[in-house]
Design a protein around this motif. Structure first.
Motif, PDB file in Angstrom:
ATOM      1  N   TRP A 105      81.435 -28.242   9.737  1.00 44.08           N
ATOM      2  CA  TRP A 105      82.552 -28.929  10.406  1.00 44.08           C
ATOM      3  C   TRP A 105      83.321 -27.991  11.322  1.00 44.08           C
ATOM      4  O   TRP A 105      84.191 -28.404  12.076  1.00 44.08           O
ATOM      5  N   ILE A 159      82.627 -26.926  16.417  1.00 45.74           N
ATOM      6  CA  ILE A 159      83.213 -28.035  17.164  1.00 45.74           C
ATOM      7  C   ILE A 159      82.382 -28.396  18.386  1.00 45.74           C
ATOM      8  O   ILE A 159      82.284 -29.552  18.752  1.00 45.74           O
ATOM      9  N   ARG A 194      85.793 -34.327   8.720  1.00 47.13           N
ATOM     10  CA  ARG A 194      86.531 -33.131   8.310  1.00 47.13           C
ATOM     11  C   ARG A 194      87.211 -32.480   9.502  1.00 47.13           C
ATOM     12  O   ARG A 194      88.365 -32.038   9.420  1.00 47.13           O
ATOM     13  N   ARG A 240      88.223 -33.865  12.131  1.00 50.27           N
ATOM     14  CA  ARG A 240      89.350 -34.692  12.546  1.00 50.27           C
ATOM     15  C   ARG A 240      90.584 -34.367  11.729  1.00 50.27           C
ATOM     16  O   ARG A 240      91.689 -34.273  12.258  1.00 50.27           O
ATOM     17  N   ASN A 241      90.371 -34.210  10.454  1.00 50.42           N
ATOM     18  CA  ASN A 241      91.475 -33.971   9.545  1.00 50.42           C
ATOM     19  C   ASN A 241      92.268 -32.724   9.946  1.00 50.42           C
ATOM     20  O   ASN A 241      93.485 -32.666   9.781  1.00 50.42           O
ATOM     21  N   ILE A 242      91.562 -31.755  10.483  1.00 53.08           N
ATOM     22  CA  ILE A 242      92.219 -30.492  10.782  1.00 53.08           C
ATOM     23  C   ILE A 242      92.485 -30.348  12.294  1.00 53.08           C
ATOM     24  O   ILE A 242      92.712 -29.256  12.801  1.00 53.08           O
ATOM     25  N   ALA A 243      92.467 -31.499  12.970  1.00 55.61           N
ATOM     26  CA  ALA A 243      92.841 -31.577  14.396  1.00 55.61           C
ATOM     27  C   ALA A 243      91.902 -30.819  15.335  1.00 55.61           C
ATOM     28  O   ALA A 243      92.294 -30.432  16.425  1.00 55.61           O
ATOM     29  N   PHE A 244      90.678 -30.637  14.910  1.00 53.84           N
ATOM     30  CA  PHE A 244      89.680 -30.098  15.834  1.00 53.84           C
ATOM     31  C   PHE A 244      89.191 -31.209  16.755  1.00 53.84           C
ATOM     32  O   PHE A 244      88.870 -30.986  17.911  1.00 53.84           O
ATOM     33  N   LEU A 245      89.139 -32.407  16.185  1.00 51.15           N
ATOM     34  CA  LEU A 245      88.687 -33.566  16.952  1.00 51.15           C
ATOM     35  C   LEU A 245      89.737 -34.666  16.803  1.00 51.15           C
ATOM     36  O   LEU A 245      90.442 -34.715  15.813  1.00 51.15           O
ATOM     37  N   PRO A 246      89.825 -35.543  17.789  1.00 52.53           N
ATOM     38  CA  PRO A 246      90.812 -36.621  17.694  1.00 52.53           C
ATOM     39  C   PRO A 246      90.351 -37.743  16.770  1.00 52.53           C
ATOM     40  O   PRO A 246      89.151 -37.964  16.610  1.00 52.53           O
ATOM     41  N   TYR A 247      91.298 -38.445  16.179  1.00 53.30           N
ATOM     42  CA  TYR A 247      90.963 -39.665  15.439  1.00 53.30           C
ATOM     43  C   TYR A 247      90.687 -40.777  16.447  1.00 53.30           C
ATOM     44  O   TYR A 247      89.781 -41.563  16.289  1.00 53.30           O
TER      45      TYR A 247
END
Lengths: 101, 139
Positions: free
Chosen positions: A51, A54, A89, A91-98
Motif C-alpha cells: 500500500w 503509490i 489502505r 486512502r486511509n492514510i491520505a495517499f490516495l483520495p476517497y
C-alpha cells in the motif's frame, strides 16, 4: 452507471482498450481489434501489493478516485483483491483520495 | 502469545512541526514501543507530502513509518498515545506478517511449479488436465 473511464490519465493504454471493447459501434463494420488483456502483476510476478507504492496504485485509480474494475485493466482476480486492499489502505492514510471533487 | 507479530505503523504529523519536532516526536513514540517490549526494526521518515484530502484542515503532512515487532500490546499503547496527541493528524497500523507469509507461500508455489516444468516434461504428458488447470489459474 455513467462512470467515465476515458477521463483518466495513465500510461497503460487502458483507455484505448476500453474504447475498442466498449464503444457503441464496436464489433460492427470493421472487425473488433481486441488485444488480450493481461495482468501486469502476474507478468511481473508480484506476490504482495504494497500500500506504500503509490505510483503503482495510482495507475489503477482513475481521476474520479474509484478503483479501476478489472474488466478494464485486465488484472487477475487474485491481484485485484490485493490491489483493492492496498488502495483502501492508501486512502486511509491520505495517499490516495476517497473521492475526487 | 508466543509468536511475534510484525506491524507497520504510519502516522502523519502536522505540517507546522519542523524537522526537529518530527524527530523528537518519532523518538518519543519509539521509546514507548521499546518500553512496552516491542522491537523497532525499521524507521523511515518519509518527509513532507501533499495529502490527498484535507485532514483537520491541513493539506500537507510529514509521514513517518515504523516497523514494529512485538506482541500487539505495544501497538495498543502507541495508538493510545497517538490518539491524544494533536500534532498527529492520522495514524494507521497494518499487521504485515500474515500478508508476508502468504506472499512467501505464493513464491514457493511458483518456484516449485517452475522446477516441475523444467525437469519433468513427461509428467505433463501423464496428467495434462491438472497442469492446464494450474497454468490457467496463474495466468
Amino acid at each position: 452507471m455513467s462512470t467515465n473511464y476515458e477521463d483518466r490519465d495513465m500510461g497503460f493504454g487502458f483507455e484505448r482498450e476500453y474504447e475498442r471493447a466498449g464503444g457503441p459501434m464496436a464489433g460492427r463494420g470493421s472487425r473488433r481489434m481486441q488485444r488480450r488483456k493481461t495482468c501486469r502483476f502476474c507478468i511481473d510476478k508480484v506476490d504482495l501489493i504494497d500500500w506504500k507504492e503509490i505510483k503503482i496504485l495510482q495507475s489503477y485509480v482513475p481521476e474520479r478516485g474509484k478503483i479501476l474494475p478489472r474488466r478494464i485493466s485486465g488484472v487477475c482476480a487474485t491481484h485485484q483483491r490485493m490491489l483493492a486492499e492496498a488502495i483502501k489502505r492508501a486512502r486511509n492514510i491520505a495517499f490516495l483520495p476517497y473521492a475526487a471533487d | 502469545m508466543a509468536e511475534k507479530r510484525i506491524y507497520e505503523v504510519i502516522f502523519i504529523i502536522d505540517p507546522a512541526a519542523d524537522e526537529e519536532e518530527v524527530m523528537r516526536l518519532t523518538e518519543s513514540l519509539q521509546k514507548i514501543v521499546s518500553g512496552q517490549g516491542g522491537n523497532i526494526t525499521k524507521t523511515e521518515v518519509m518527509g513532507r507530502r501533499q495529502l490527498a484530502y484535507e485532514i483537520k484542515h491541513k493539506r500537507e503532512g510529514s509521514y513517518v513509518l515504523l516497523e514494529i515487532e512485538g506482541s500487539g500490546q505495544e501497538i495498543a499503547e502507541l495508538e493510545r498515545r497517538m490518539r491524544v496527541n494533536d500534532r498527529i493528524l492520522r495514524y494507521m497500523t497494518v499487521r504485515v506478517d500474515e500478508d508476508r507469509r502468504r506472499a512467501e507461500k505464493f513464491k514457493d508455489r511458483r518456484a516449485r511449479k517452475a522446477a516441475r516444468r523444467g525437469s519433468g516434461r513427461k509428467s505433463a504428458e501423464v496428467k495434462p488436465e491438472a497442469e492446464k488447470f494450474e497454468e490457467g489459474y496463474a495466468a
